[in-house]
Design a protein around this motif. Structure first.
Motif, PDB file in Angstrom:
ATOM      1  N   ILE A  67       0.847  -1.197   0.000  1.00 47.53           N
ATOM      2  CA  ILE A  67       0.000   0.000   0.000  1.00 47.53           C
ATOM      3  C   ILE A  67       0.879   1.244   0.000  1.00 47.53           C
ATOM      4  CG2 ILE A  67      -1.704   1.304   1.352  1.00 47.53           C
ATOM      5  CD1 ILE A  67      -2.812  -1.328   2.331  1.00 47.53           C
ATOM      6  N   THR A  97     -10.182  -3.971  -0.303  1.00 45.79           N
ATOM      7  CA  THR A  97      -8.815  -4.215  -0.753  1.00 45.79           C
ATOM      8  C   THR A  97      -8.627  -5.694  -1.079  1.00 45.79           C
ATOM      9  OG1 THR A  97      -7.978  -2.399   0.605  1.00 45.79           O
ATOM     10  CG2 THR A  97      -6.372  -4.014  -0.182  1.00 45.79           C
ATOM     11  N   CYS A 149     -11.817  -0.144   4.220  1.00 45.26           N
ATOM     12  CA  CYS A 149     -10.634  -0.378   3.390  1.00 45.26           C
ATOM     13  C   CYS A 149     -10.331  -1.866   3.298  1.00 45.26           C
ATOM     14  CB  CYS A 149      -9.439   0.393   3.960  1.00 45.26           C
ATOM     15  SG  CYS A 149      -7.919   0.215   2.995  1.00 45.26           S
ATOM     16  N   THR A 205      -2.314   6.449   0.374  1.00 48.17           N
ATOM     17  CA  THR A 205      -3.611   5.836   0.617  1.00 48.17           C
ATOM     18  C   THR A 205      -4.187   6.279   1.951  1.00 48.17           C
ATOM     19  OG1 THR A 205      -2.923   3.892  -0.666  1.00 48.17           O
ATOM     20  CG2 THR A 205      -4.835   3.628   0.770  1.00 48.17           C
TER      21      THR A 205
END
Length: 426
Positions: free
Chosen positions: A352, A385, A381, A356
């Protein structure tokens, strides 16, 4: 004639062998930019060098492409201190130009490894030059300066709205006056009605309020709206308790991420090295700042604060530990004690990007808390994801454990990582 043909066959065999050896040597000694990139990153070359920007060391792109002697570059990278000790003129020139700062030696790199790194640098420098040629003049400056509408434009729009509102009011008054004049001309409205104030009936201004207060449906509707509004305000207030989104404290040193991470393109993990290998991203040591600011912007008042905190004298280039004192940085992002968050799991394993969670950090002059950092935000999230499990050692082990369970084999907690330190100690 037969002897001549035999001679030609022997010559052709020799030529084939020579060509084969030449191809083999080219395959062995050719520069491999992909391997060079991996070596460049694993050797931490980026901590002191950039391709197109001068840092602690020179910008590698123009430096390497302007040096025709590749053998000298290989020797310099592998052991520059040996060249300096041997009084090599080129080595001494570079050594003195950078205030006699010693570059790390890389004796562990072979000649082919160095060639691969040089190939990577040349390839990246070519991309930079091609991008400069393709970009129109002034495009780079325009991209940095384009940060939103100017204050003149905003205030101009507000002025237009105010002027339009005033024009509407004036027009309404004019229309009302013209209507009264028209009625007076037709004899419908007496001319002295407006002037005789005593003839106007007295109006009880509270009469309307009294009538509405006796209307039970209206009173119920007003009370219901009040309860809904007050309840919504209470809910939002409680929901945002200890949510510090937008928090932007004043720091003791004016550090610009827009300049360092944006314009200079310094990698986030050059300063926040803990983000890749530990739980905390960590506040960088002032010695990291000194890697560049021993020679860069030494006259800046903000850099002088760093010198004072380290007890550093730029004239003598020496440190006095008795004058050193810590910088009182103000923490911006802070999770509750009961919440566990590991940077390395997100940055290294999940891949990531910093933006983000922290927003467009490379565009922030002063850093603020971009995300709410609430439990709901984290869960959302995690729901959206996608996990990239291919080639991941952790998930490979999990797959192996599941296969063992299907086969009926014994599986212990240790097989699932139950004896790792981070399971209990964090």
């Amino acid at each position: 004639m037969r002897n001549f043909s035999l001679i030609l066959k022997q010559i052709s065999k020799v030529l084939v062998i020579i060509v084969g050896f030449a191809a083999l040597s080219n395959s062995v000694y050719a520069q491999d930019p992909a391997k060079g990139e991996a070596l460049f990153k694993s050797s931490n070359c980026g901590s002191c060098h950039k391709i197109d920007v001068r840092m602690t060391g020179p910008a590698l792109g123009p430096t390497i492409t302007s040096e025709p002697d590749e053998a000298y570059l290989i020797k310099w990278i592998q052991n520059n201190q040996a060249l300096i000790a041997a009084k090599n003129p080129k080595a001494l020139t570079i050594y003195n130009e950078y205030n006699q700062s010693q570059m790390s030696v890389f004796t562990n790199l072979s000649d082919q490894d160095v060639k691969d790194i040089l190939g990577y640098v040349k390839a990246e420098w070519k991309k930079v030059e091609d991008a400069k040629k393709a970009a129109p003049a002034g495009a780079a400056g325009a991209a940095v300066a384009d940060s939103g509408p100017s204050n003149v434009m905003v205030f101009g729009l507000i002025g237009v709205i105010v002027i339009a509102f005033l024009i509407i009011l004036v027009l309404n008054r004019v229309i009302g006056t013209l209507e009264r004049l028209l009625l007076q001309k037709q004899g419908i409205l007496p001319e002295d009605l407006e002037e005789d104030e005593t003839s106007k009936p007295k109006v009880d201004r509270l009469a309307t309020v009294k009538i509405l207060a006796k209307n039970k449906k209206f009173v119920f509707f007003v009370v219901l709206c009040g309860v809904i509004g007050l309840g919504s305000w209470t809910w939002v207030t409680l929901w945002n308790t200890n949510v510090h989104q937008g928090y932007q404290p004043v720091q003791p040193i004016k550090y610009s991420h827009q300049l360092h991470a944006g314009a200079m393109k310094i990698d986030c993990q050059y300063c926040h090295s803990g983000a890749y290998k530990g739980k905390n991203a960590s506040i960088p040591s002032l010695n990291v700042c000194m890697n560049c600011h021993k020679v860069v912007k030494t006259e800046s008042p903000e850099i002088q604060k760093i010198y004072n905190a380290l007890g550093y004298d730029p004239q003598t280039q020496k440190y006095d530990s008795t004058k050193a004192k810590p910088i009182q940085w103000v923490r911006i992002h802070n999770l509750p004690d009961f919440a566990y968050f590991n940077h390395s799991q997100h940055v290294k394993v999940a891949g990531i990007r910093c933006q983000t969670c922290h927003g467009q950090i490379q565009e922030m002059q002063e850093v603020y808390q971009y995300s709410p950092l609430t439990m709901k935000w984290c869960i959302q999230c995690h729901k959206r994801t996608e996990v990239n499990y291919k080639g991941n050692a952790y998930y490979d082990r999990m797959t192996d454990v599941h296969d063992r369970i299907k086969r009926g084999e014994k599986v212990t907690a240790a097989s699932l990582g139950g004896i790792e330190c981070g399971k209990c100690h964090y």
